[in-house]
Design an enzyme around this catalytic site. Structure first.
Site, mmCIF file in Angstrom:
data_model
loop_
_atom_site.group_PDB
_atom_site.id
_atom_site.type_symbol
_atom_site.label_atom_id
_atom_site.label_comp_id
_atom_site.label_asym_id
_atom_site.label_seq_id
_atom_site.Cartn_x
_atom_site.Cartn_y
_atom_site.Cartn_z
ATOM 1 N N LYS A 239 1.274 4.270 -3.030
ATOM 2 C CA LYS A 239 1.223 5.728 -2.816
ATOM 3 C C LYS A 239 2.484 6.397 -3.368
ATOM 4 O O LYS A 239 2.429 7.467 -3.970
ATOM 5 C CB LYS A 239 1.062 6.032 -1.321
ATOM 6 N N ASP B 232 0.833 -1.203 0.000
ATOM 7 C CA ASP B 232 0.000 0.000 0.000
ATOM 8 C C ASP B 232 0.879 1.270 0.000
ATOM 9 O O ASP B 232 0.600 2.220 -0.718
ATOM 10 C CB ASP B 232 -0.933 -0.026 1.216
#
Ligand SMILES: NC(=O)c1ccc[n+]([C@@H]2O[C@H](COP(=O)([O-])OP(=O)(O)OC[C@H]3O[C@@H](n4cnc5c(N)ncnc54)[C@H](OP(=O)(O)O)[C@@H]3O)[C@@H](O)[C@H]2O)c1
Length: 360
Positions: free
Chosen positions: A224, A220
């Site tokens: 980003k 994750d």
């Protein structure tokens, strides 16, 4: 009000973020009409299987209406409905986490929709898709806003875009991008608790994904980082990110979630060892780092001085240090809650309002 502008929103995803957004829109309605002459109307809400259609827009009783009147749907039926009612100023909101749903973006844009998304997928698929999406937007004069993809409600993407577009040379972006991993290392570094106990606490607080390995894998954070790199026109792929996963090999995806939870104590010894190696002024932080000059993207566990910008982080906050030519040694820092349904929905609403105000 005669010169008010009506915005028609189709909301895909009515989970945590989507449902909070509906409530925020309902609360903000009269203020938006008075202050900005905007009428936000939501004629369609949908989950992965069902949709509820109401040409006048959903009301405060939307949950009951959805339960009672929703029907199985296809994306073409959504498009047909908005055409049939000649709705203008169309915004499709993606509040799903779905890969499949992003395949509808092109069709939606071709049929008159702007897109606002909390879903990171479209910005992290293969670069070809990323580029094609932008070409389609340009061709149809449509917008795509996704501020909540990084740092939830924090203004990260816009700040980076503004700096970049103004010619400011961004040299490095570094930070703690994940609320769950922020909480885990902020607490583990300072307390006497075992790693598995802190992990369990974070899970009980609803900070981690149902399977905490999704957070611990670093994927994750990597997504980003990839989104930020692409904002700076770096043509890079997910596989180019160097990721230090915190999931030990013996507890990886082949182990069931049940087994992982039962064996999470196996994480305690290695993390205790890492903690032992710190001096008393140091803490552990799980960081994302984009070196713009060398075009490298790294997700890794590091030791930081307690008094440093990253070292002083508390709670489940996210923090972003943006190093640029003009800011020099002292980076621009953005810090605050980087996750949670309220701040994320607020960020989506803020994108919707920004987009609505730009429409004629
Ligand atoms: N929660 C946060 O703090 C936060 C922060 C930043 C960004 N985000 C992002 O926001 C998005 C939503 O998060 P969430 O926490 O609200 O997730 P969630 O509670 O799991 O809700 C997801 C919703 O999307 C729907 N959905 C799934 N596939 C779909 C499809 N193909 N078409 C239409 N609807 C579909 C689901 O419907 P079903 O029930 O039918 O599956 C559900 O209503 C995610 O991309 C997440 O990464 C969340």
């Amino acid at each position: 009000m005669s010169n008010s502008k009506t915005i028609h929103i189709v909301l895909f995803g009515i989970g945590q973020v989507g449902s909070t957004l509906i409530n925020q829109i309902n609360e903000a309605k009269s203020r938006l009409l008075q202050a900005q002459n905007l009428k936000l109307r939501i004629p369609i809400i949908a989950n992965s299987k069902l949709a509820f259609f109401d040409k006048d827009g959903i009301s405060n009783g939307w949950e009951t209406d959805f339960e009672t009147f929703s029907v199985p749907y296809k994306i073409d039926e959504v498009i047909q409905f908005v055409k049939q009612h000649k709705f203008e100023n169309l915004i499709a909101i993606d509040a799903t986490a779905s890969v499949v749903f992003t395949q509808n973006y092109i069709k939606l844009i071709e049929n008159g929709f702007h897109i606002v998304s909390a879903n990171k997928v479209a910005n992290t698929l293969h670069y070809e898709f990323y580029e094609n999406l932008r070409l389609t937007l340009k061709k149809h004069n449509k917008s795509f806003l996704y501020e909540t993809n990084v740092g939830a409600g924090l203004p990260i993407i816009e700040t980076i875009k503004n700096l970049h577009n103004s010619g400011e040379k961004i040299e490095k972006i570094r930070g703690v991008f994940s609320g769950s991993l922020s909480y885990i290392f902020n607490h583990f570094s300072e307390s006497e608790l075992s790693f598995s106990t802190v992990l369990n606490e974070a899970s009980k607080l609803g900070l981690t994904e149902p399977d905490a390995r999704e957070d611990l894998s670093g994927n994750d954070v990597a997504r980003k980082l990839l989104i930020l790199a692409r904002e700076l026109n770096i043509k890079t792929e997910f596989c180019d990110v160097s990721i230090e996963s915190l999931v030990p090999k013996q507890l990886n995806g082949k182990t069931t979630l049940y087994q992982f939870k039962n064996r999470s104590k196996e994480l305690d010894v290695p993390f205790q060892e890492l903690k032992k190696q710190l001096n008393k002024n140091q803490v552990l932080r799980y960081v994302g780092e984009l070196d713009v000059t060398n075009k490298t993207l790294e997700v890794k566990l590091v030791s930081e001085d307690k008094n440093s910008t990253l070292g002083q982080l508390k709670g489940a906050d996210s923090i972003f240090e943006i190093f640029t030519e003009s800011y020099g040694e002292k980076p621009l820092v953005i810090q605050g809650a980087g996750a949670g349904k309220q701040v994320t929905a607020r960020g989506v609403l803020s994108d919707v309002i920004k987009l609505s105000n730009s429409l004629n």
